[in-house]
Design a protein around this motif. Structure first.
Motif, PDB file in Angstrom:
ATOM      1  N   TRP A 274      10.517  -2.662  -2.693  1.00  0.00           N
ATOM      2  CA  TRP A 274       9.690  -3.892  -2.284  1.00  0.00           C
ATOM      3  C   TRP A 274       9.647  -4.047  -0.707  1.00  0.00           C
ATOM      4  CZ3 TRP A 274      11.925  -8.176  -5.920  1.00  0.00           C
ATOM      5  CH2 TRP A 274      11.830  -7.677  -7.317  1.00  0.00           C
ATOM      6  N   ALA A 275      10.595  -3.837  -0.044  1.00  0.00           N
ATOM      7  CA  ALA A 275      10.869  -4.062   1.415  1.00  0.00           C
ATOM      8  C   ALA A 275      10.299  -2.893   2.222  1.00  0.00           C
ATOM      9  CB  ALA A 275      12.132  -4.340   1.876  1.00  0.00           C
ATOM     10  N   THR A 276       9.830  -1.897   1.698  1.00  0.00           N
ATOM     11  CA  THR A 276       9.392  -0.656   2.455  1.00  0.00           C
ATOM     12  C   THR A 276       8.271  -0.114   1.973  1.00  0.00           C
ATOM     13  OG1 THR A 276      11.018   0.666   0.995  1.00  0.00           O
ATOM     14  CG2 THR A 276      11.921  -0.308   3.168  1.00  0.00           C
ATOM     15  N   ILE A 277       8.157   0.698   1.138  1.00  0.00           N
ATOM     16  CA  ILE A 277       7.480   1.760   0.543  1.00  0.00           C
ATOM     17  C   ILE A 277       6.178   0.946   0.103  1.00  0.00           C
ATOM     18  CG2 ILE A 277       8.317   2.119  -1.737  1.00  0.00           C
ATOM     19  CD1 ILE A 277       5.834   4.310   0.756  1.00  0.00           C
ATOM     20  N   ASN A 278       6.522  -0.036  -0.957  1.00  0.00           N
ATOM     21  CA  ASN A 278       5.358  -0.998  -1.632  1.00  0.00           C
ATOM     22  C   ASN A 278       4.401  -1.820  -0.381  1.00  0.00           C
ATOM     23  OD1 ASN A 278       6.556  -0.323  -3.932  1.00  0.00           O
ATOM     24  ND2 ASN A 278       7.168  -2.049  -4.664  1.00  0.00           N
ATOM     25  N   GLY A 279       5.078  -2.152   0.700  1.00  0.00           N
ATOM     26  CA  GLY A 279       4.370  -2.677   1.511  1.00  0.00           C
ATOM     27  C   GLY A 279       3.409  -1.946   2.425  1.00  0.00           C
ATOM     28  N   ALA A 280       3.952  -0.514   2.561  1.00  0.00           N
ATOM     29  CA  ALA A 280       3.441   0.473   3.491  1.00  0.00           C
ATOM     30  C   ALA A 280       1.983   0.908   2.439  1.00  0.00           C
ATOM     31  CB  ALA A 280       3.937   1.296   3.506  1.00  0.00           C
ATOM     32  N   LYS A 281       2.480   0.810   1.183  1.00  0.00           N
ATOM     33  CA  LYS A 281       1.143   1.492   0.307  1.00  0.00           C
ATOM     34  C   LYS A 281      -0.038   0.303   0.530  1.00  0.00           C
ATOM     35  CE  LYS A 281       3.592   4.195  -3.187  1.00  0.00           C
ATOM     36  NZ  LYS A 281       4.144   4.089  -4.455  1.00  0.00           N
ATOM     37  N   PHE A 282       0.245  -1.015   0.274  1.00  0.00           N
ATOM     38  CA  PHE A 282      -0.462  -2.001   0.346  1.00  0.00           C
ATOM     39  C   PHE A 282      -1.523  -2.020   1.693  1.00  0.00           C
ATOM     40  CE2 PHE A 282      -2.055  -6.362   1.688  1.00  0.00           C
ATOM     41  CZ  PHE A 282      -2.922  -6.529   0.336  1.00  0.00           C
ATOM     42  N   LEU A 283      -0.770  -1.619   2.955  1.00  0.00           N
ATOM     43  CA  LEU A 283      -1.332  -1.781   3.935  1.00  0.00           C
ATOM     44  C   LEU A 283      -2.046  -0.278   4.268  1.00  0.00           C
ATOM     45  CD1 LEU A 283       1.108  -3.586   6.180  1.00  0.00           C
ATOM     46  CD2 LEU A 283      -0.935  -4.486   5.670  1.00  0.00           C
ATOM     47  N   GLY A 284      -1.899   0.632   3.483  1.00  0.00           N
ATOM     48  CA  GLY A 284      -2.515   2.141   3.670  1.00  0.00           C
ATOM     49  C   GLY A 284      -1.951   2.659   4.904  1.00  0.00           C
ATOM     50  N   ILE A 285      -0.571   2.463   5.116  1.00  0.00           N
ATOM     51  CA  ILE A 285       0.044   3.131   6.137  1.00  0.00           C
ATOM     52  C   ILE A 285       1.279   4.067   5.520  1.00  0.00           C
ATOM     53  CG2 ILE A 285      -0.570   1.609   7.843  1.00  0.00           C
ATOM     54  CD1 ILE A 285       2.369   0.342   7.444  1.00  0.00           C
ATOM     55  N   ASP A 286       1.406   4.336   4.377  1.00  0.00           N
ATOM     56  CA  ASP A 286       2.502   4.982   3.746  1.00  0.00           C
ATOM     57  C   ASP A 286       2.430   6.541   4.012  1.00  0.00           C
ATOM     58  OD1 ASP A 286       0.292   4.591   1.947  1.00  0.00           O
ATOM     59  OD2 ASP A 286       1.059   6.080   0.677  1.00  0.00           O
ATOM     60  N   LYS A 287       1.530   7.209   4.534  1.00  0.00           N
ATOM     61  CA  LYS A 287       1.542   8.619   5.056  1.00  0.00           C
ATOM     62  C   LYS A 287       2.538   8.692   6.149  1.00  0.00           C
ATOM     63  CE  LYS A 287      -2.620  10.265   3.409  1.00  0.00           C
ATOM     64  NZ  LYS A 287      -4.277  11.106   3.774  1.00  0.00           N
ATOM     65  N   GLU A 288       2.815   7.627   6.780  1.00  0.00           N
ATOM     66  CA  GLU A 288       3.586   7.519   7.966  1.00  0.00           C
ATOM     67  C   GLU A 288       4.776   6.616   7.836  1.00  0.00           C
ATOM     68  OE1 GLU A 288       4.116   8.343  12.422  1.00  0.00           O
ATOM     69  OE2 GLU A 288       2.902   9.117  10.700  1.00  0.00           O
ATOM     70  N   TYR A 289       4.707   5.455   7.280  1.00  0.00           N
ATOM     71  CA  TYR A 289       5.896   4.519   7.168  1.00  0.00           C
ATOM     72  C   TYR A 289       6.347   4.381   5.608  1.00  0.00           C
ATOM     73  CZ  TYR A 289       4.237   2.911  11.660  1.00  0.00           C
ATOM     74  OH  TYR A 289       3.798   2.905  12.958  1.00  0.00           O
ATOM     75  N   GLY A 290       7.369   3.572   5.501  1.00  0.00           N
ATOM     76  CA  GLY A 290       7.880   3.218   3.954  1.00  0.00           C
ATOM     77  C   GLY A 290       8.819   4.241   3.312  1.00  0.00           C
ATOM     78  N   SER A 291       8.958   5.522   3.613  1.00  0.00           N
ATOM     79  CA  SER A 291       9.955   6.259   3.000  1.00  0.00           C
ATOM     80  C   SER A 291      10.583   7.218   3.909  1.00  0.00           C
ATOM     81  CB  SER A 291       9.239   6.717   1.579  1.00  0.00           C
ATOM     82  OG  SER A 291       8.459   7.390   2.218  1.00  0.00           O
ATOM     83  N   ILE A 292      11.919   7.768   3.357  1.00  0.00           N
ATOM     84  CA  ILE A 292      12.295   8.854   4.316  1.00  0.00           C
ATOM     85  C   ILE A 292      11.956  10.082   3.581  1.00  0.00           C
ATOM     86  CG2 ILE A 292      14.475   9.703   4.999  1.00  0.00           C
ATOM     87  CD1 ILE A 292      15.869   6.952   4.686  1.00  0.00           C
ATOM     88  N   GLU A 293      10.844  10.743   4.132  1.00  0.00           N
ATOM     89  CA  GLU A 293      10.298  12.009   3.705  1.00  0.00           C
ATOM     90  C   GLU A 293      10.003  12.816   4.920  1.00  0.00           C
ATOM     91  OE1 GLU A 293       7.620  11.684   0.262  1.00  0.00           O
ATOM     92  OE2 GLU A 293       7.380   9.761   0.889  1.00  0.00           O
ATOM     93  N   LYS A 294      10.129  14.011   4.678  1.00  0.00           N
ATOM     94  CA  LYS A 294       9.808  14.978   5.738  1.00  0.00           C
ATOM     95  C   LYS A 294       8.358  14.755   6.339  1.00  0.00           C
ATOM     96  CE  LYS A 294      10.397  20.047   6.887  1.00  0.00           C
ATOM     97  NZ  LYS A 294      10.637  21.375   6.343  1.00  0.00           N
ATOM     98  N   GLY A 295       8.172  14.771   7.503  1.00  0.00           N
ATOM     99  CA  GLY A 295       7.118  14.683   8.508  1.00  0.00           C
ATOM    100  C   GLY A 295       6.862  13.208   8.731  1.00  0.00           C
TER     101      GLY A 295
END
Length: 390
Positions: free
Chosen positions: A343-364
């Motif tokens: 709720w405090a990370t990836i979900n907000g990033a998805k709503f703002l459309g910035i989940d390709k860069e922010y919100g989760s610990i993933e390679k890249g």
């Protein structure tokens, strides 16, 4: 230089928790890899071992940076209408400054917040946002409950939107009690054409529902005090959210904020509407203003996209996402940290459309990294603190 951080747990937000895992971060903050305990890839590598839980940088899904100058100026637990009246009065008597907004921005960054969905009524915060390390998406908030003023208010909002360029921004209605159907339609048409997300303050007070259901409650006196004639408004025989959601285009990404007095019937109405709705909770602000929290359990069982925000320093004692999570877990002990971190990370990033860069610990990605200390396994406590790693 590559830095390697290991902790009791890593919560990537888009994959399972990694116990005693390690994350590799490049000099530009990019995630280079995630490694399980005793990975052969970590031989002869200097790993910084930490106690606690590593999580992605936080996404603050609701804030009012421009209200930072009202910190500790408004009494607590006096209800929404008293809060609004204080805001109106104090805006006339106190002057906003860049210094207090800069300090609030600094506070959020140090508290591990990397992106903010910020609500603005004026241009005051633009310079701070331009020079911040935080990613800001600005929602330009329009207010007019009088139908005949909708066109002019929308035009003024469009001009303010241009002033915020080239920053990311869009136009949104403030709340059902402060935006006419005509204003909702103007905004809905604009955002539908541009694909911009919409955010709305929703059901912070039971008086909002009384207004829409019966045309009764304290809002009638509030409008009278402001000299607003609402003879045009007819009772809708249903709660506010059920009345305004049909005014928003079906395909529109919409975030409803606060939801303190949202009912199960309202939730079922949203489900039947087939709209892309995100629910945002700001628990500390809810307690500050109404001394009441939303019925969080009702929302989590319906696979909604749920986010968390801090609201402003006018209605909170700090701008700290971990503090919001503490309040949620204290009052709803059945919640799991693996859920609320999303709720405090990836979900907000998805709503703002910035989940390709922010919100989760993933390679890249370059999401930022936070360490939550004073934890027990995958549980936070009243003593838990956040330390920004990257």
């Amino acid at each position: 230089m590559v830095n390697y951080y290991s902790a009791d747990f890593i919560l990537p937000a888009t994959s399972e928790p990694l116990k005693n895992g390690t994350v590799a971060v490049g000099p530009d903050g990019a995630i280079l890899g995630l490694y399980p305990e005793d990975s052969l890839s970590l031989q002869d590598v200097n790993v910084t071992k930490l106690e606690g839980i590593i999580v992605p940088g936080f996404i603050n899904s609701h804030c009012h940076l421009e209200l930072s100058y009202l910190y500790n100026k408004i009494p607590q637990k006096e209800g929404l209408l008293s809060f609004i009246k204080n805001i109106i009065s104090l805006r006339k008597s106190l002057k906003n400054t860049e210094e207090v907004m800069r300090e609030a921005d600094r506070q959020m960054w140090e508290n591990g917040i990397v992106a903010v969905a910020d609500v603005s009524n004026n241009i005051d915060s633009k310079k701070i946002k331009e020079n911040s390390s935080i990613y800001y998406y600005t929602f330009i908030e329009l207010l007019s409950f009088e139908p005949d003023k909708a066109k002019d208010v929308f035009r003024e909002g469009s001009e303010l939107l241009e002033q915020f360029s080239p920053l990311h921004a869009s136009i949104v209605p403030h709340a059902p009690y402060s935006a006419s159907k005509e204003l909702f339609r103007f905004i809905g048409k604009f955002c539908g054409e541009t694909g911009s997300p919409v955010t709305i303050h929703n059901q912070e007070s039971e008086d909002e529902n009384k207004l829409y259901r019966y045309k009764s409650g304290e809002f009638l006196n509030f409008y009278k005090e402001l000299g607003i004639n609402i003879d045009f408004f007819k009772p809708q025989a249903r709660n506010s959210i059920q009345s305004i959601i049909p005014l928003i285009p079906v395909q529109q990404k919409t975030m409803l904020v606060h939801n303190t007095y949202t009912s199960l019937k309202d939730i079922y109405f949203i489900l039947r509407s087939n709209r892309s709705v995100t629910w945002c909770f700001c628990p500390n602000a809810n307690l500050y203003i109404e001394d009441r929290l939303p019925k969080v359990e009702m929302f989590q069982y319906h696979d909604f996209n749920i986010t968390v925000g801090t609201d402003s320093l006018a209605s909170n004692t700090s701008l700290c996402m971990l503090s919001e999570l503490k309040t949620l877990h204290l009052n709803f002990p059945g919640l799991l940290l693996t859920e609320t971190i999303n709720w405090a990370t990836i979900n907000g990033a998805k709503f703002l459309g910035i989940d390709k860069e922010y919100g989760s610990i993933e390679k890249g990605k370059r999401p930022g990294l936070n360490l939550i200390t004073h934890t027990e396994g995958l549980k936070i406590s009243a003593e838990s603190k956040v330390q920004k790693l990257v």
